[in-house]
Enzyme design. Structure first.
Site, PDB file in Angstrom:
ATOM      1  N   SER A 194     -11.238   0.909   2.690  1.00  0.00           N
ATOM      2  CA  SER A 194     -10.497   0.311   3.811  1.00  0.00           C
ATOM      3  C   SER A 194      -9.772   1.401   4.596  1.00  0.00           C
ATOM      4  O   SER A 194      -9.007   2.180   4.034  1.00  0.00           O
ATOM      5  CB  SER A 194      -9.484  -0.712   3.297  1.00  0.00           C
ATOM      6  OG  SER A 194     -10.144  -1.805   2.714  1.00  0.00           O
ATOM      7  N   GLU A 196      -4.720   3.627   6.258  1.00  0.00           N
ATOM      8  CA  GLU A 196      -4.622   3.477   4.804  1.00  0.00           C
ATOM      9  C   GLU A 196      -5.251   4.685   4.118  1.00  0.00           C
ATOM     10  O   GLU A 196      -4.800   5.134   3.077  1.00  0.00           O
ATOM     11  CB  GLU A 196      -5.320   2.195   4.346  1.00  0.00           C
ATOM     12  CG  GLU A 196      -5.194   1.931   2.845  1.00  0.00           C
ATOM     13  CD  GLU A 196      -5.700   0.560   2.455  1.00  0.00           C
ATOM     14  OE1 GLU A 196      -6.255   0.460   1.340  1.00  0.00           O
ATOM     15  OE2 GLU A 196      -5.545  -0.401   3.211  1.00  0.00           O
ATOM     16  N   ARG A 226       0.805  -1.221   0.000  1.00  0.00           N
ATOM     17  CA  ARG A 226       0.000   0.000   0.000  1.00  0.00           C
ATOM     18  C   ARG A 226       0.842   1.276   0.000  1.00  0.00           C
ATOM     19  O   ARG A 226       0.485   2.284   0.617  1.00  0.00           O
ATOM     20  CB  ARG A 226      -0.972   0.019   1.198  1.00  0.00           C
ATOM     21  CG  ARG A 226      -1.996  -1.105   1.172  1.00  0.00           C
ATOM     22  CD  ARG A 226      -2.899  -1.043  -0.061  1.00  0.00           C
ATOM     23  NE  ARG A 226      -3.761  -2.222  -0.138  1.00  0.00           N
ATOM     24  CZ  ARG A 226      -3.467  -3.335  -0.830  1.00  0.00           C
ATOM     25  NH1 ARG A 226      -2.337  -3.390  -1.525  1.00  0.00           N
ATOM     26  NH2 ARG A 226      -4.286  -4.359  -0.847  1.00  0.00           N
TER      27      ARG A 226
END
Length: 311
Positions: free
Chosen positions: A232, A302, A183
């Site tokens: 998310s 995130e 990520r």
């Protein structure tokens, strides 16, 4: 909630040093409509470039001390209530959203939706990009965050990415130079990506469509996609699932003001209708604290958070 103006209005000064600018410059422009959470304050200046050449011209003439923030479709973003000082650049789909397939290569502008890129690849009978169908963001965000879902990541398919730096120069990065990790990418955060090329694998169209249907079915049954959410919220820690840690800490359904941890998928935060950015961020931090207390694991955001808190 009433937001304070971001002052001063520097658009006249910018226009004076950029007489050939073709894009839109807007002062004190509210950013909430550009985010999926529908919260947040204004940008001091919102710039929407006409095309890549216009963006390069703008950056070449922009004073070096002005901060620049880039936003896409706003699906994984919290804009804080106090707004964003400096320049916010939004790449519009009209100028940066073209997607085309030639041979086994799919070329996409960074304002193109990930889902659209998967669709174009499928129409060209190219497999490997189906996971993009389940990511509610743009290619720019995918490059910056190594976006992934359903077993695939951006790093698995990228050939090269094109960016413009703060001096207005065009830069090209191959897959290795992107320095992808989970990520994240390791390239200079001041670079603004404008396009990317991906490689697919020729495959039977029915197999590709079946895989895309699986991805969509998973989203619809497991995620609160019809809510005002940011996707998310936390990264999965090594060896753990973020949602399981949140659930085990007793945070499913937890509320702060108008923000709530989703009952459907507790790694999603939702705006139930009247949340502020402060509500959402405070809820996220409350969840992080409870997970740390119950498991000893510190969750990492995130969702990207930009701007300043309201005073």
């Amino acid at each position: 909630m009433t937001f304070p103006d971001i002052t001063p209005d520097i658009t006249p000064d910018l226009k004076a040093v950029m007489p050939e600018l073709r894009g839109r410059l807007l002062a004190n422009e509210t950013l909430a409509p550009f985010t999926w959470f529908r919260v947040g304050g204004p940008a001091q200046v919102l710039f929407t470039p006409a095309d890549a050449n216009d963006l390069a011209y703008f950056l070449r003439r922009l004073p070096a001390d002005l901060p620049v923030t880039v936003i896409g479709v706003g699906s994984n973003l919290i804009v804080r209530d106090g707004g964003v000082p400096g320049i916010v650049i939004r790449l519009a789909p009209r100028a940066f959203g073209e997607v085309k397939a030639e041979g086994d290569i799919v070329t996409a502008g960074t304002a193109a939706l990930d889902k659209r890129v998967a669709e174009v690849a499928a129409s060209a009978n190219l497999a490997g990009l189906e996971f993009l169908f389940g990511i509610p963001g743009t290619i720019g965000g995918a490059l910056r965050m190594n976006a992934g879902a359903n077993g695939g990541e951006t790093k698995d398919i990228l050939v090269e990415a094109i960016a413009i730096d703060r001096s207005g120069e065009t830069r090209l990065f191959n897959n290795a130079e992107m320095k992808f990790t989970y990520r994240a990418s390791g390239v200079d955060p001041s670079l603004i990506f404008t396009a990317a090329r991906f490689r697919g694998t020729p495959s039977a169209p029915e197999a590709i469509r079946a895989r895309m249907a699986e991805v969509q079915a998973h989203r619809e049954t497991a995620q609160p996609i019809r809510e005002k959410t940011g996707g998310s919220t936390f990264k999965n820690p090594p060896g753990h699932s973020a949602w399981k840690l949140v659930d085990s800490a007793g945070c499913r359904g937890l509320k702060v003001g108008g923000a709530q941890v989703s009952e459907m998928h507790c790694n999603f935060l939702i705006n139930t209708g009247d949340a502020t950015a402060e509500d959402i961020e405070t809820l996220g931090e409350t969840v992080r604290a409870r997970v740390k207390a119950s498991s000893g694991i510190e969750l990492q955001w995130e969702i990207k958070r930009i701007g300043v808190k309201a005073s």
